[in-house]
Write a protein that holds these residues in place. Structure first.
Motif, PDB file in Angstrom:
ATOM      1  N   GLU A   1     -34.563  27.305  -0.698  1.00  0.00           N
ATOM      2  CA  GLU A   1     -33.673  27.723   0.377  1.00  0.00           C
ATOM      3  C   GLU A   1     -32.487  26.761   0.486  1.00  0.00           C
ATOM      4  OE1 GLU A   1     -36.711  27.687   3.305  1.00  0.00           O
ATOM      5  OE2 GLU A   1     -36.883  29.860   3.368  1.00  0.00           O
ATOM      6  N   PHE A   2     -32.748  25.464   0.280  1.00  0.00           N
ATOM      7  CA  PHE A   2     -31.641  24.516   0.301  1.00  0.00           C
ATOM      8  C   PHE A   2     -30.709  24.726  -0.880  1.00  0.00           C
ATOM      9  CE2 PHE A   2     -29.804  20.470  -1.184  1.00  0.00           C
ATOM     10  CZ  PHE A   2     -28.919  20.255  -0.138  1.00  0.00           C
ATOM     11  N   VAL A   3     -31.255  25.049  -2.037  1.00  0.00           N
ATOM     12  CA  VAL A   3     -30.412  25.318  -3.214  1.00  0.00           C
ATOM     13  C   VAL A   3     -29.433  26.442  -2.891  1.00  0.00           C
ATOM     14  CG1 VAL A   3     -30.395  26.192  -5.577  1.00  0.00           C
ATOM     15  CG2 VAL A   3     -32.075  24.464  -4.903  1.00  0.00           C
ATOM     16  N   ALA A   4     -29.922  27.487  -2.236  1.00  0.00           N
ATOM     17  CA  ALA A   4     -29.044  28.598  -1.857  1.00  0.00           C
ATOM     18  C   ALA A   4     -28.024  28.147  -0.815  1.00  0.00           C
ATOM     19  CB  ALA A   4     -29.882  29.757  -1.317  1.00  0.00           C
ATOM     20  N   PHE A   5     -28.459  27.332   0.141  1.00  0.00           N
ATOM     21  CA  PHE A   5     -27.586  26.797   1.192  1.00  0.00           C
ATOM     22  C   PHE A   5     -26.474  25.950   0.572  1.00  0.00           C
ATOM     23  CE2 PHE A   5     -26.663  23.547   4.459  1.00  0.00           C
ATOM     24  CZ  PHE A   5     -26.529  24.316   5.606  1.00  0.00           C
ATOM     25  N   PHE A   6     -26.834  25.067  -0.330  1.00  0.00           N
ATOM     26  CA  PHE A   6     -25.867  24.208  -1.009  1.00  0.00           C
ATOM     27  C   PHE A   6     -24.897  25.060  -1.829  1.00  0.00           C
ATOM     28  CE2 PHE A   6     -24.228  21.265  -4.137  1.00  0.00           C
ATOM     29  CZ  PHE A   6     -24.190  20.034  -3.490  1.00  0.00           C
ATOM     30  N   GLY A   7     -25.435  26.079  -2.488  1.00  0.00           N
ATOM     31  CA  GLY A   7     -24.592  26.966  -3.285  1.00  0.00           C
ATOM     32  C   GLY A   7     -23.591  27.732  -2.439  1.00  0.00           C
ATOM     33  N   ASP A   8     -24.022  28.166  -1.260  1.00  0.00           N
ATOM     34  CA  ASP A   8     -23.100  28.859  -0.357  1.00  0.00           C
ATOM     35  C   ASP A   8     -21.960  27.945   0.063  1.00  0.00           C
ATOM     36  OD1 ASP A   8     -24.625  31.165  -0.462  1.00  0.00           O
ATOM     37  OD2 ASP A   8     -25.709  30.738   1.406  1.00  0.00           O
ATOM     38  N   ALA A   9     -22.264  26.658   0.214  1.00  0.00           N
ATOM     39  CA  ALA A   9     -21.251  25.709   0.660  1.00  0.00           C
ATOM     40  C   ALA A   9     -20.284  25.337  -0.444  1.00  0.00           C
ATOM     41  CB  ALA A   9     -21.925  24.446   1.209  1.00  0.00           C
ATOM     42  N   THR A  10     -20.795  25.141  -1.666  1.00  0.00           N
ATOM     43  CA  THR A  10     -19.980  24.542  -2.733  1.00  0.00           C
ATOM     44  C   THR A  10     -19.754  25.435  -3.937  1.00  0.00           C
ATOM     45  OG1 THR A  10     -21.895  23.613  -3.864  1.00  0.00           O
ATOM     46  CG2 THR A  10     -20.917  22.279  -2.106  1.00  0.00           C
ATOM     47  N   GLN A  11     -20.492  26.567  -4.012  1.00  0.00           N
ATOM     48  CA  GLN A  11     -20.478  27.426  -5.194  1.00  0.00           C
ATOM     49  C   GLN A  11     -21.000  26.684  -6.428  1.00  0.00           C
ATOM     50  OE1 GLN A  11     -17.475  27.594  -3.005  1.00  0.00           O
ATOM     51  NE2 GLN A  11     -18.959  28.992  -2.108  1.00  0.00           N
ATOM     52  N   GLN A  12     -21.828  25.688  -6.183  1.00  0.00           N
ATOM     53  CA  GLN A  12     -22.469  24.923  -7.252  1.00  0.00           C
ATOM     54  C   GLN A  12     -23.927  24.698  -6.894  1.00  0.00           C
ATOM     55  OE1 GLN A  12     -20.220  21.316  -7.563  1.00  0.00           O
ATOM     56  NE2 GLN A  12     -18.393  22.298  -8.403  1.00  0.00           N
ATOM     57  N   SER A  13     -24.724  24.328  -7.894  1.00  0.00           N
ATOM     58  CA  SER A  13     -26.123  23.999  -7.647  1.00  0.00           C
ATOM     59  C   SER A  13     -26.237  22.510  -7.334  1.00  0.00           C
ATOM     60  CB  SER A  13     -26.984  24.335  -8.875  1.00  0.00           C
ATOM     61  OG  SER A  13     -26.965  25.723  -9.129  1.00  0.00           O
ATOM     62  N   PRO A  14     -27.146  22.144  -6.435  1.00  0.00           N
ATOM     63  CA  PRO A  14     -27.306  20.715  -6.120  1.00  0.00           C
ATOM     64  C   PRO A  14     -28.033  19.988  -7.240  1.00  0.00           C
ATOM     65  CG  PRO A  14     -28.953  22.006  -4.961  1.00  0.00           C
ATOM     66  CD  PRO A  14     -28.041  22.996  -5.638  1.00  0.00           C
ATOM     67  N   PHE A  15     -27.784  18.704  -7.341  1.00  0.00           N
ATOM     68  CA  PHE A  15     -28.547  17.870  -8.257  1.00  0.00           C
ATOM     69  C   PHE A  15     -29.911  17.574  -7.620  1.00  0.00           C
ATOM     70  CE2 PHE A  15     -24.060  16.309  -9.156  1.00  0.00           C
ATOM     71  CZ  PHE A  15     -23.893  17.173 -10.230  1.00  0.00           C
ATOM     72  N   PRO A  16     -30.908  17.237  -8.410  1.00  0.00           N
ATOM     73  CA  PRO A  16     -32.243  16.993  -7.855  1.00  0.00           C
ATOM     74  C   PRO A  16     -32.274  15.963  -6.732  1.00  0.00           C
ATOM     75  CG  PRO A  16     -32.386  17.230 -10.233  1.00  0.00           C
ATOM     76  CD  PRO A  16     -30.923  17.235  -9.891  1.00  0.00           C
ATOM     77  N   TYR A  17     -31.497  14.887  -6.852  1.00  0.00           N
ATOM     78  CA  TYR A  17     -31.544  13.869  -5.794  1.00  0.00           C
ATOM     79  C   TYR A  17     -30.954  14.390  -4.495  1.00  0.00           C
ATOM     80  CZ  TYR A  17     -26.624  12.275  -5.459  1.00  0.00           C
ATOM     81  OH  TYR A  17     -25.279  12.186  -5.196  1.00  0.00           O
ATOM     82  N   GLN A  18     -30.013  15.327  -4.589  1.00  0.00           N
ATOM     83  CA  GLN A  18     -29.448  15.926  -3.388  1.00  0.00           C
ATOM     84  C   GLN A  18     -30.475  16.794  -2.673  1.00  0.00           C
ATOM     85  OE1 GLN A  18     -26.056  17.748  -5.415  1.00  0.00           O
ATOM     86  NE2 GLN A  18     -24.667  16.238  -4.489  1.00  0.00           N
ATOM     87  N   ILE A  19     -31.330  17.448  -3.443  1.00  0.00           N
ATOM     88  CA  ILE A  19     -32.405  18.250  -2.858  1.00  0.00           C
ATOM     89  C   ILE A  19     -33.393  17.341  -2.128  1.00  0.00           C
ATOM     90  CG2 ILE A  19     -34.325  19.800  -3.371  1.00  0.00           C
ATOM     91  CD1 ILE A  19     -32.727  20.809  -5.780  1.00  0.00           C
TER      92      ILE A  19
END
Length: 877
Positions: free
Chosen positions: A4-22
């Motif tokens: 769910e956070f990956v989708a949230f981060f993607g909505d914000a940046t149009q990119q996937s988060p790095f593992p440490y960001q998760i």
């Protein structure tokens, strides 16, 4: 949850988060330290991670305070934060703290989430109750709100100097003195040594073993992730700059200009970083001359080889006004692909790009600097790994700086430059890429690391210093405690200046006029304090600063200049150019914008510029009872706001101040203080200051007015009269005589003192001490202070909510020291609150901020409603 956070981060940046960001966003607890290389997305980690945690219902402070080092630009961080929030469709305001009357009043909504962004001078000064660039009477509100219910992010701590030591001490004070809501600090850095945080009061978390949670990037999961792998492995060859076989130094401005032009590659960005503003400006002008000369000579250009068409040439440093800095945003972050079919761009900059700026140059030319600064600068070359070794390689050049003494090495210590020089040629493969720098750091022993990353702050704030800062009363000479030594190193101390067409009026100003001509944010320019003192040494250079006690602008003297002050200059004096920034001796361009209060809208601020002003009393007509009822409505709204909707779990989490922060009992006590806070306005001095007639309109009947419109106000007959002191003394008199209502009498002495303090402090002008002020009328043989005299009558008046305050005689004996008739003095009561373990300075200031916010909000809302009614009453043409 992580998906769910990956989708949230993607909505914000149009990119996937790095593992440490998760891990940052979804972990059970937030880390204390984040160790990530430059370009790895630390800003997104902190801001989007905080948003996720807050709105998914994890216990998270409601204010994010994002602190950047001195001399860097905050605008890009502000812009990306706003872009992410907009993309996520969230209601979270982003405020930049820079000072000026147009500043957004973020402190009026303490119950709502917010992001505050600024440099360490603006933010740490507020955390120390001496906010730079703002009204001194608003200091306590910011002090209370940035020390409670806040998550502080310190980004690139290796660049913060003494401010870093202050940051760890502040966190220690929050933990020991107590706050309302959670207050945590996260330190982020590309080069992080936990020992830096081992200050006297925070050392227990560092030694003998590290007790802080550290978030590091995983060599496999993170460094091999798409997007980060390219940055991690990006090749950045480095060599010393030379022209005609001779190594260049920082002082060889003309030769350096020729070198920059030679090395610039068409269709790309060349970034030149210089250590001082003066050399930066000089190099920029020299590069301009190279291109002008090349154009004049044609084929006989003064440079070896061909001279490329002139690229876009830009200068950036910290001595520009926000008005000009705003124009940088379009080109500062322009994608490299957009430059390909152009002559390219050359940016000449100071250290402002070392943090907070996402910029990627193909060619980087930098002066020698301390190793932490060099690491940050290297991160601005081939930042995303887009320049490939065998296709379009990037290149870094460095120029030497003399280190024979600290003056030549300024603004840095010569030993730091010597250490950096000795190591810069030792990088593996002459590569300054992220992986190469990391491998190099890992190869160093402890002694070498201490040499490259020295940290020995000359000043460390102690608990007693911090507690003493709670009192904002100037000393008897009108001076304040100078906190600059705890905020930044000596050569970084600044003031702010602004320019107007003429000199300010020198007479005492009425409230409305003082506010109307006050400086606005867009016109403020930061200037090094030493430079400004030298500027004032010229007899033709006259400046003025605002005297809050006298309510007027006064001539400035070089010997009285201190950090954080704001100074008025005239355009005739000059000293500014839109392309060069602050430059003494430069004429003011005829077509350059400067704020004209006669032509531009008046700032709608409630900051009070002087001691005698009471801006929130200049409002639509309101009786004391009406206004007090409205304040209580705002308090109740503030306390009951359910701010978090967990859309992921389809649930609402009660994050209200009542339930999550201060509790029912204190909410009730604040309401009691608010009910009685304006009783002092029934005093004859306040009522007599409201005219019977103005603007062709009559004053309402009665002697119970709390608010009156602009134009109805006269000066107080007793200078420096403070109605809030009369309110507080009135309540103390009722308590002493046994005449206080039950809701007062039933409180413990400590809570009675707390409520009385909140009454007195609701304008930030009467707090820990009561004493007379310069220029007061002196009665014969009577105690007096702040326009209130011994035995003044405070009449009976309706306070709203069916509460009637009785008439009483005011007693000023609490202003004396020691016990009087078995009752403690004002100072003893208030110092007892400050030093009480249940409250203390941080909790006390937070409660103070809540009452003040409700009071101001009520006045603003009444004005807005009156304005809407007036607009409806005007017939359409």
């Amino acid at each position: 949850m992580s998906q769910e956070f990956v989708a949230f981060f993607g909505d914000a940046t149009q990119q996937s988060p790095f593992p440490y960001q998760i891990k940052f966003a979804t972990g059970k607890e937030l880390p204390h330290l984040v160790h990530a290389p430059t370009g790895a997305g630390k800003t997104a980690t902190a801001i989007i991670g905080w948003l996720w945690r807050y709105f998914s219902g994890k216990p998270t402070p409601r204010r994010l305070v994002y602190c950047l080092p001195m001399r860097v630009l905050v605008e890009q961080t502000v812009r990306v934060a706003k872009d992410w929030i907009k993309a996520l469709k969230l209601d979270v305001p982003v405020h930049v703290l820079m000072g000026g009357e147009s500043a957004e009043e973020w402190d009026l909504e303490p119950e709502k989430p917010a992001i505050l962004i600024g440099t360490q001078d603006m933010l740490l000064s507020r955390a120390l109750n001496r906010g730079y660039g703002m009204s001194r009477f608003r200091w306590p509100m910011h002090f209370g709100l940035v020390n409670s219910d806040c998550l502080w992010i310190f980004d690139e701590i290796q660049l913060m100097g003494v401010g870093l030591a202050t940051s760890s001490q502040l966190q220690a004070f929050r933990e020991t003195l107590g706050t309302y809501g959670k207050a945590q600090t996260i330190w982020m850095s590309a080069t992080l040594l936990p020992d830096w945080l081992a200050t006297v009061d925070y050392r227990k978390n560092i030694e003998p073993e590290l007790k802080l949670d550290v978030l590091k990037l995983n060599p496999v999961e993170d460094y091999q992730a798409d997007g980060l792998k390219e940055r991690w492995e990006a090749w950045k060859p480095i060599e010393q700059a030379a022209l005609n076989g001779e190594n260049l130094t920082a002082s060889e401005t003309k030769d350096l200009a020729k070198f920059v032009v030679q090395k610039h590659i068409r269709g790309s960005l060349t970034l030149v970083i210089v250590n001082t503003v003066d050399r930066c400006r000089g190099l920029f002008e020299a590069i301009q001359e190279v291109f002008k000369s090349a154009g004049k000579h044609g084929k006989k250009a003064p440079l070896p080889g061909s001279v490329p068409p002139a690229p876009d040439l830009q200068l950036i440093h910290s001595r520009f006004r926000p008005k000009e800095r705003e124009t940088w945003k379009d080109w500062l972050t322009q994608n490299a692909d957009e430059l390909i079919n152009t002559p390219g761009r050359i940016v000449v900059s100071t250290q402002v790009v070392e943090a907070g700026v996402d910029i990627s140059a193909r060619t980087l030319i930098t002066e020698l600097a301390p190793w932490p600064s060099l690491v940050q600068r290297f991160g601005r070359c081939n930042r995303r790994g887009e320049f490939l070794k065998k296709v379009n390689p990037a290149q870094i050049f460095w120029t030497d700086v003399p280190t024979t003494d600290d003056k030549k090495a300024a603004p840095y210590d010569k030993d730091e430059l010597i250490a950096a020089r000795s190591r810069i040629t030792m990088l593996p493969g002459s590569d300054a890429g992220l992986k190469s720098l990391s491998d190099f750091f890992d190869s160093l022993d402890d002694e070498a690391r201490d040499e490259l990353f020295p940290f020995d702050p000359p000043h460390v704030i102690r608990r007693k210093d911090f507690v003493d800062l709670f009192d904002t009363t100037p000393d008897l000479a009108g001076n304040d405690i100078d906190v600059s030594r705890f905020i930044r190193d000596g050569d970084e101390i600044d003031v702010q200046v602004f320019w107007r067409a003429g000199t300010p009026p020198l007479e005492e100003l009425k409230i409305a006029e003082g506010r109307r001509i006050a400086p606005v944010r867009d016109e403020l320019c930061t200037v090094k304090i030493g430079e400004f003192k030298a500027f004032l040494a010229d007899a033709d250079h006259v400046a003025h600063h605002w005297d809050a006690l006298a309510s007027k602008w006064v001539k400035a003297e070089a010997g009285t200049v201190y950090p954080g002050q704001v100074y008025w200059l005239t355009t005739a004096i000059g000293g500014y150019d839109p392309k060069l920034g602050w430059k003494p001796g430069e004429k003011w361009p005829a077509d350059l914008w400067n704020h004209d209060p006669d032509k531009e809208p008046e700032p709608k601020t409630t900051q009070e510029p002087s001691y005698d002003t009471d801006i929130v009393s200049i409002s639509t007509w309101r009786s004391i009872a009406e206004h007090t009822d409205e304040v209580l409505e705002e308090l109740n709204l503030m306390f009951s706001e359910k701010a978090i909707k967990d859309s992921l779990r389809k649930a609402v989490i009660d994050d209200s101040l009542r339930k999550a922060v201060i509790g029912d009992a204190l909410c009730d006590l604040l309401a009691l203080a608010a009910r009685w806070h304006d009783w002092g306005k029934a005093h004859c001095i306040f009522q007599d200051a409201i005219k019977k007639e103005a603007n062709g309109k009559q004053r309402p009947e009665g002697r119970d007015l709390a608010k009156a419109p602009k134009g109805f106000w006269d000066k107080y007959k007793k200078p420096h009269f403070r109605h809030e002191l009369a309110s507080a003394l009135g309540v103390l008199r009722l308590l002493a005589e046994g005449q206080a209502p039950a809701e007062w009498a039933s409180l413990s002495p400590t809570l009675q003192n707390l409520a009385v303090y909140l009454i007195a402090a609701h304008h930030g002008k009467v707090r820990l001490s009561i004493r007379s002020m310069p220029g007061e009328k002196v009665p014969d043989g009577l105690l007096f202070a702040r326009g209130v005299w011994q035995d003044d009558i405070l009449p009976s008046v309706q306070l709203g909510g069916k509460v009637m305050a009785p008439s009483t005689t005011l007693d000023l004996t609490p202003m004396k020291l020691g016990m009087i008739d078995g009752r403690p003095s004002w100072a003893e009561r208030m110092l007892g609150l400050r030093d009480n373990t249940e409250f203390g300075p941080l909790r006390l200031a937070y409660l103070e901020a809540l009452v003040r916010a409700a009071d101001i909000r009520a006045s603003k809302k009444a004005d807005e409603e009156a304005e809407k009614k007036a607009q409806k009453a005007v017939p359409n043409e």
